[in-house]
Structure formats: structure tokens, C-alpha cells
Design a protein around this motif. Sequence first.
Motif, PDB file in Angstrom:
ATOM      1  N   TYR A   1      -9.119 -24.920 -25.874  1.00  0.00           N
ATOM      2  CA  TYR A   1      -8.639 -25.782 -24.510  1.00  0.00           C
ATOM      3  C   TYR A   1      -9.904 -25.450 -23.543  1.00  0.00           C
ATOM      4  O   TYR A   1     -10.118 -26.338 -22.909  1.00  0.00           O
ATOM      5  N   SER A   2     -10.471 -24.134 -23.760  1.00  0.00           N
ATOM      6  CA  SER A   2     -10.669 -23.793 -22.263  1.00  0.00           C
ATOM      7  C   SER A   2     -12.025 -23.441 -21.329  1.00  0.00           C
ATOM      8  O   SER A   2     -12.664 -24.117 -20.341  1.00  0.00           O
ATOM      9  N   GLN A   3     -12.829 -24.519 -22.885  1.00  0.00           N
ATOM     10  CA  GLN A   3     -14.411 -24.901 -22.331  1.00  0.00           C
ATOM     11  C   GLN A   3     -15.193 -23.586 -21.608  1.00  0.00           C
ATOM     12  O   GLN A   3     -16.265 -23.926 -21.146  1.00  0.00           O
ATOM     13  N   ALA A   4     -14.484 -22.415 -22.493  1.00  0.00           N
ATOM     14  CA  ALA A   4     -15.261 -21.967 -21.957  1.00  0.00           C
ATOM     15  C   ALA A   4     -16.756 -20.563 -22.157  1.00  0.00           C
ATOM     16  O   ALA A   4     -17.238 -21.642 -22.761  1.00  0.00           O
ATOM     17  N   THR A   5     -16.769 -19.768 -21.050  1.00  0.00           N
ATOM     18  CA  THR A   5     -18.959 -19.263 -21.938  1.00  0.00           C
ATOM     19  C   THR A   5     -19.059 -17.880 -21.632  1.00  0.00           C
ATOM     20  O   THR A   5     -19.366 -16.891 -22.103  1.00  0.00           O
ATOM     21  N   GLN A   6     -17.727 -17.329 -20.905  1.00  0.00           N
ATOM     22  CA  GLN A   6     -17.020 -16.356 -20.729  1.00  0.00           C
ATOM     23  C   GLN A   6     -15.278 -15.900 -21.197  1.00  0.00           C
ATOM     24  O   GLN A   6     -14.926 -17.041 -20.446  1.00  0.00           O
TER      25      GLN A   6
ATOM     26  N   GLY B   1     -12.897 -20.760 -17.653  1.00  0.00           N
ATOM     27  CA  GLY B   1     -12.870 -22.471 -18.051  1.00  0.00           C
ATOM     28  C   GLY B   1     -13.038 -22.945 -17.269  1.00  0.00           C
ATOM     29  O   GLY B   1     -12.210 -22.493 -16.761  1.00  0.00           O
ATOM     30  N   ARG B   2     -11.645 -24.169 -17.656  1.00  0.00           N
ATOM     31  CA  ARG B   2     -12.512 -25.352 -16.859  1.00  0.00           C
ATOM     32  C   ARG B   2     -10.226 -24.867 -16.072  1.00  0.00           C
ATOM     33  O   ARG B   2     -10.146 -25.852 -15.273  1.00  0.00           O
ATOM     34  N   GLY B   3      -9.917 -24.287 -16.889  1.00  0.00           N
ATOM     35  CA  GLY B   3      -8.302 -23.584 -16.380  1.00  0.00           C
ATOM     36  C   GLY B   3      -6.773 -25.159 -17.149  1.00  0.00           C
ATOM     37  O   GLY B   3      -7.256 -26.314 -17.579  1.00  0.00           O
ATOM     38  N   PHE B   4      -5.872 -25.721 -15.963  1.00  0.00           N
ATOM     39  CA  PHE B   4      -4.541 -26.284 -15.888  1.00  0.00           C
ATOM     40  C   PHE B   4      -3.636 -25.808 -14.639  1.00  0.00           C
ATOM     41  O   PHE B   4      -3.515 -25.489 -13.970  1.00  0.00           O
ATOM     42  N   VAL B   5      -3.480 -27.055 -14.974  1.00  0.00           N
ATOM     43  CA  VAL B   5      -2.555 -26.963 -13.386  1.00  0.00           C
ATOM     44  C   VAL B   5      -1.262 -26.108 -14.237  1.00  0.00           C
ATOM     45  O   VAL B   5      -0.597 -26.223 -14.977  1.00  0.00           O
ATOM     46  N   GLN B   6      -0.241 -25.577 -13.471  1.00  0.00           N
ATOM     47  CA  GLN B   6      -0.193 -24.426 -13.651  1.00  0.00           C
ATOM     48  C   GLN B   6       1.557 -24.920 -14.080  1.00  0.00           C
ATOM     49  O   GLN B   6       2.210 -24.439 -14.831  1.00  0.00           O
ATOM     50  N   GLU B   7       1.632 -26.051 -13.218  1.00  0.00           N
ATOM     51  CA  GLU B   7       2.953 -26.832 -14.047  1.00  0.00           C
ATOM     52  C   GLU B   7       2.900 -26.868 -14.951  1.00  0.00           C
ATOM     53  O   GLU B   7       3.840 -27.364 -15.515  1.00  0.00           O
TER      54      GLU B   7
ATOM     55  N   SER C   1      -2.766 -19.508 -13.840  1.00  0.00           N
ATOM     56  CA  SER C   1      -5.014 -21.032 -14.383  1.00  0.00           C
ATOM     57  C   SER C   1      -4.614 -21.836 -12.635  1.00  0.00           C
ATOM     58  O   SER C   1      -3.923 -22.358 -12.067  1.00  0.00           O
ATOM     59  N   VAL C   2      -5.917 -22.074 -12.716  1.00  0.00           N
ATOM     60  CA  VAL C   2      -6.381 -23.159 -11.158  1.00  0.00           C
ATOM     61  C   VAL C   2      -7.375 -24.045 -12.006  1.00  0.00           C
ATOM     62  O   VAL C   2      -8.616 -23.737 -12.639  1.00  0.00           O
ATOM     63  N   PRO C   3      -7.331 -25.440 -12.038  1.00  0.00           N
ATOM     64  CA  PRO C   3      -8.447 -26.535 -12.337  1.00  0.00           C
ATOM     65  C   PRO C   3      -9.355 -25.828 -12.434  1.00  0.00           C
ATOM     66  O   PRO C   3      -9.859 -25.742 -11.370  1.00  0.00           O
ATOM     67  N   GLU C   4     -10.320 -25.619 -13.184  1.00  0.00           N
ATOM     68  CA  GLU C   4     -12.276 -25.115 -12.904  1.00  0.00           C
ATOM     69  C   GLU C   4     -12.064 -23.813 -12.435  1.00  0.00           C
ATOM     70  O   GLU C   4     -13.335 -23.368 -12.427  1.00  0.00           O
ATOM     71  N   GLN C   5     -11.015 -22.864 -12.443  1.00  0.00           N
ATOM     72  CA  GLN C   5     -10.976 -21.973 -12.567  1.00  0.00           C
ATOM     73  C   GLN C   5     -10.916 -21.149 -13.278  1.00  0.00           C
ATOM     74  O   GLN C   5     -11.052 -19.256 -12.652  1.00  0.00           O
ATOM     75  N   GLY C   6     -10.551 -21.132 -14.341  1.00  0.00           N
ATOM     76  CA  GLY C   6     -10.512 -20.130 -15.837  1.00  0.00           C
ATOM     77  C   GLY C   6      -9.020 -19.973 -15.667  1.00  0.00           C
ATOM     78  O   GLY C   6      -8.101 -20.118 -14.733  1.00  0.00           O
TER      79      GLY C   6
END
Length: 649
Positions: free
Chosen positions: A577-582, A602-608, A634-639
Motif C-alpha cells: 500500500y505505501s508506494q514508497a521508494t525508500q 510512501g503516501r501514508g494514510f489518515v491516522q484515524e 502516519s501523515v498523508p504523502e509524508q510516509g
Amino acid sequence: MRLNFYVISLISCLLVGAESKVIGQTKTSQQVDSLASQVKKLQSAGKTGDTTYARTVADYAYYLYVSGASKQADSIARQSEQLARNLNFGPGVARSMVTQGGAQMQLNHSENTLRIFQQLIRDIERYKLPKLTLCRTLANLGMVYRHRGQLKEALDVTMQAIQIETRYTIRPRSESLRATLGYLFRQTGEIDKGIAYVREGIAIAQENEDLIQQAPLEVDLGALYNEKEQYKQSIVAYGDALTHSRQTGYEHTQVDALNGLALNHSALGHAQQALAFGKQALALAKRLDYTHNTANAHYTLGEVYMKQKQYVAADAELHQAFLLAQESGSLANQVLFVGERAVVAALRNDYRNAYIYKIQEQKLRDSVMTDEQKTRTDELVARYEAEKKEARIKLLNQQAQLRDKELAVKRWQTNALLVGGLLIVLLGGAVSAWLLNRARLRRLEEAQNLRKQIAHDLHDEVGSTLSSISMLSSHTDTLLSQNRPESAQKIVQKIYSDARQILESVDEIIWTINPGNDSLHRIALRLREYAQPLMESKGIDLQFVADTSLDQIPVSMEVRRNLYLIGKEAINNLVKYSQATQAVLRFERKEDRLHVLIEDNGRGFVQESFSTRNGQTSMKQRAEAMGGSLEVHSVPEQGTRLVLTTLLA
């Protein structure tokens, strides 16, 4: 003229988990730039209060030191040391102090280097750092004593390091220990022994692929061959040192190698080569602005010119060498350089100046002798203090013997206590037997629980899948009888997939119950083996870090299983799910707690949505079952950053 020149290069060792292998000036510069960028990113992200930042700053300072930026490296290493101390982060303290010691040595401040490494010895005990760190620090301390001419102290700490290395089978072995022993045997005239130790050090450096350590050892080897007047072998050794120091970009060693090549070619009558190498050494030493190296380079050129009977040029170079030796406060070099000026003056038939230089040389020798006498006086005072302590101890022992005689009169009173003590021993034996029996019952109960757990795992992980395979197999026969091969092939692929899943599940069960895996380090390696291929398939760059001390910490089967399953679930979620590069997978010990970090960009997700997504509720339950906690930030778009914390046994 025989070679009387010898330069000691202090090369500090990476004592905190890994050896440095820097190949090429370009790679060193790239490493410096990369680490500088990482430091800025961590500062921008506000992550300046954790061990990751402290380690990164320490690494940045170290590579600045390797690249020759001594003053900047020293300044940044002091900052990283203070940060590491504030965090109680022992490896960071050690890394920073090693860099400071090396930088101070490059700046010719051997007194500061000595103080730094002596403090590091105390910090190693304070932070309970590995024996490898202690061994390498003693090796560096031996090299500092060697550079300062304190040969007895150098031998003492070097032999301590060798004993620790042998006792604890420390690998990789230390090259600098062999360099120091080679030098010490050179000073005692046992040249062949010195050559043997230095060659052993070179072999270790080659085994470790560590050219930074190898080049100074080759300089040492060249000096030893020169002592035996084996100039051709010496030239080969110095040539290897020059090649390897150029590959690493370590320019101080290049100056030593060039000086050695100049003097040996001069001894063989190769005038042009000797002069070319001598001029290269002087130009490089001046650019480095290192007084000690520059003085030696002037001395080398003076010797080359003297051999070629260019006495005016020789005297000019030796005069510059003498002035620089005065500036650095090196009495031994002043004696050497002014003595050579006397020889040159005599060869020019300038007997007046030859006499003046000889008088000056004798005065300097007297000063050296005064310093040596002061050192010997200090040693005698220290010995006197030690003898006073021994006399005091002897007196105390005599007083203790008198007290023993007085107490002998009262010993009969202890008979009653002995009877009471015997009763206590009998009672203790009964209690011990009860405890042993109880422990036996507990082990039987644990064995029963283990059997139940294995049966449960086999039922959950394998039983249902085998039933599915059985039904699919019978259906395949039906499809084939109906001449439907395409459908049958799809079912066969499903059977193959299920069978692989069973093999993986059985492998995980066997790995979990295997006593040989009862350490946190083995769990960390298992998770890396699981994560690496998955992340490579998604183009994710994985950084894996695990404290070596974890290998000594045993864990129960239940903790091992829960920790592995939490890590596996987190890695699966990251890959899917993360779509991360690192990504970062880190296992580290902080006092009596284990911290496991799994982080991505990666793209992160909403904490709730944490408690309801991707099996993370189950992960929290497993963490609580281990007596630990699981935090997800986690914060959206901040990993995403997942931290598992649990108490160590």
C-alpha cells in the motif's frame, strides 16, 4: 646515506558496528555530499533529537576526516559527541571521539589525541560497548604513544589489545596493532620480526578490502626494508602505498610514500626520479598545510640534493625543515635536521658553520636528554608512590593478622552459629528441591503448551489449505474428463500456489520452534530475508540496521513468533500500500528495551483509520501479548513510521 626518516599516520578504526571501506577520492567526496544532504533533511524534518540524527552527523564528521578536512571534521565531531551523550547513545559517542582523535592527530596535536582516546577507554566501560570497540581504541592509543615516542606505553596498550583480540576472537583483526608492533620491533633492531608483523597487517587489510589501513602499513614496510638497505623492496612497498593512498584520497599518506620513494631512489643513484618524487611530496605537504609533513618533505629534498652534491640547495631545504621543526616543537627532528646541516657545511668546506651547527646539535641533544631525564624522574616518582602503596598494604595486612589473633579467642562462640547455619542449609536444601521440582513441572507444562501451539498452527496454517488442495484435485479430474483443459490448468496453478503457501507456513513454524533461533539478531535477519525480495520487486530501497549486541539476547518462542508476525504484517502492508521508494528496518537496544522501527517515505494514510486497516489491530494485540506497545505515526504523502517497543528479558 641510509634512511633516517619515518612518519607515523594515525588511521582510526570504525569501532561501532562496521569497518570503513572507502575506495577512491570521488567516492569519498560523494559520501560526504550524501551525508551532508541527509543531515539537512533530518534538520528540516525536525528529527534532531534521536539516535538516527546523531549517527548521521557522526558519520558525516568521520568522512570529512577521511577526506582530509581535519578542522571541519573535528568541529562537527564535537557537536555529534555532545548530542550522543545527551541521548546516552554510546556508539555515537565512540564514533565521534574516534573522528576527533584522528583529526587532532592530522593537526599535529598529539596531546589532545592522547586525552581523547584515554577518555574513550572510560566511556567504553560506561556505555558497555563491545570488546571490538575497546580493542580498536587500545590499538589507536598505542599508535598515539608510538607517535609521541612513548614506546613502553605503546607496547603495554598494544599487547592489551592483542590479548583482547585473541581472547574474544575479535573479527576483523586490527591492522594498526600489527603496524605498531612492527614499529616497536624496528626501534629495538628486530627488523625481521617487524616485517613479519607489518606483512600480517597488510594481509588483514587486503582481507578486509580496506585500502585506508593498507597504505600506511605499506609505508611502514618500506621503512623496514630501508633499515636493511633493501632499497628495491622498499621502493615496491612505497609504490604500493602511493597507489593505494591515491585511490583512497588520503593525502597525508601520499606525502609519506613520496618521501620514501625519493630517498630510496636517491640511495640507488636514480637522481631524476628521486628529485621528482621529492618535489611532489613537498608540493603536496605545503598544500595540506601540515607542519610535520612539510618539514619531512624539506628534509627529504635536502637529502636528495646532498646525494647529488648540490650542497647549496641541500642546505636551503634542511634550513626550512629545521625552522618548521622549531615551529612544531619537535626536538628530535631539530637534532636530526641541524646535524645534517653540519654534514652539508663540512662537505662545502664551510668548517665554521659546520662547527656552529654541531654545537647547536649538541645543545639540542642535551635538551632532549633533559626531557628524557624528566620522564625517567616521573617514572621513578610513580614507582615510589607504588612502593608506598605496597608498604601501606603490607602494614594493613599485619594489622589484620593481629586482629585475627584477637578474634581467635572468640571463635568458640561461633559453634552455636554453625549449628544454626547447618539447620538453615538443610532447610535451604529442602526449599531448593521443591523449587527444582516446580521448575520441572513448569518445563513439562511449557512442552505441553508447545505441542498444543504446533498442533494449532498446523491446523490453522496447513489443514484448511490441504483440504482445499484435495477438493481442487478431484475437481481437476472432473474437468479433464469433460475435456476442459484450460479450466483444469487454472486449478492446477491454484494448487501450486496453495502448496507453496503450505511450504512457507511449515518453514515458519519450524523456524519459530528451533532453539537455534532464540536471539533477537536472528529474528532481525529473518525479517530482512523476508523483506528484501518483496521490496526489490517494488523498487523499494531497503536500509537495514541491527545492533550486534542483540545476538547475545535470548527470547522465548512466543515472543519470537509474535515479533516475527508483527514485522511480517508490517512489511506486507508497506509493500502493498505505501508506494514508497525508500524504507528502513531497524532493530536497536536502548537500555533494557528493544525498539523495532519500520519506516517508509510512501503516501501514508489518515491516522484515524489505523485501527481498521490491514490487520493492524491484530498487530497491536500481538505487541500487548509480548508486554510491549505498538505505535504508528502516519501523515498523508509524508510516509509511515511504525515503532514496536518491548522489554528485554
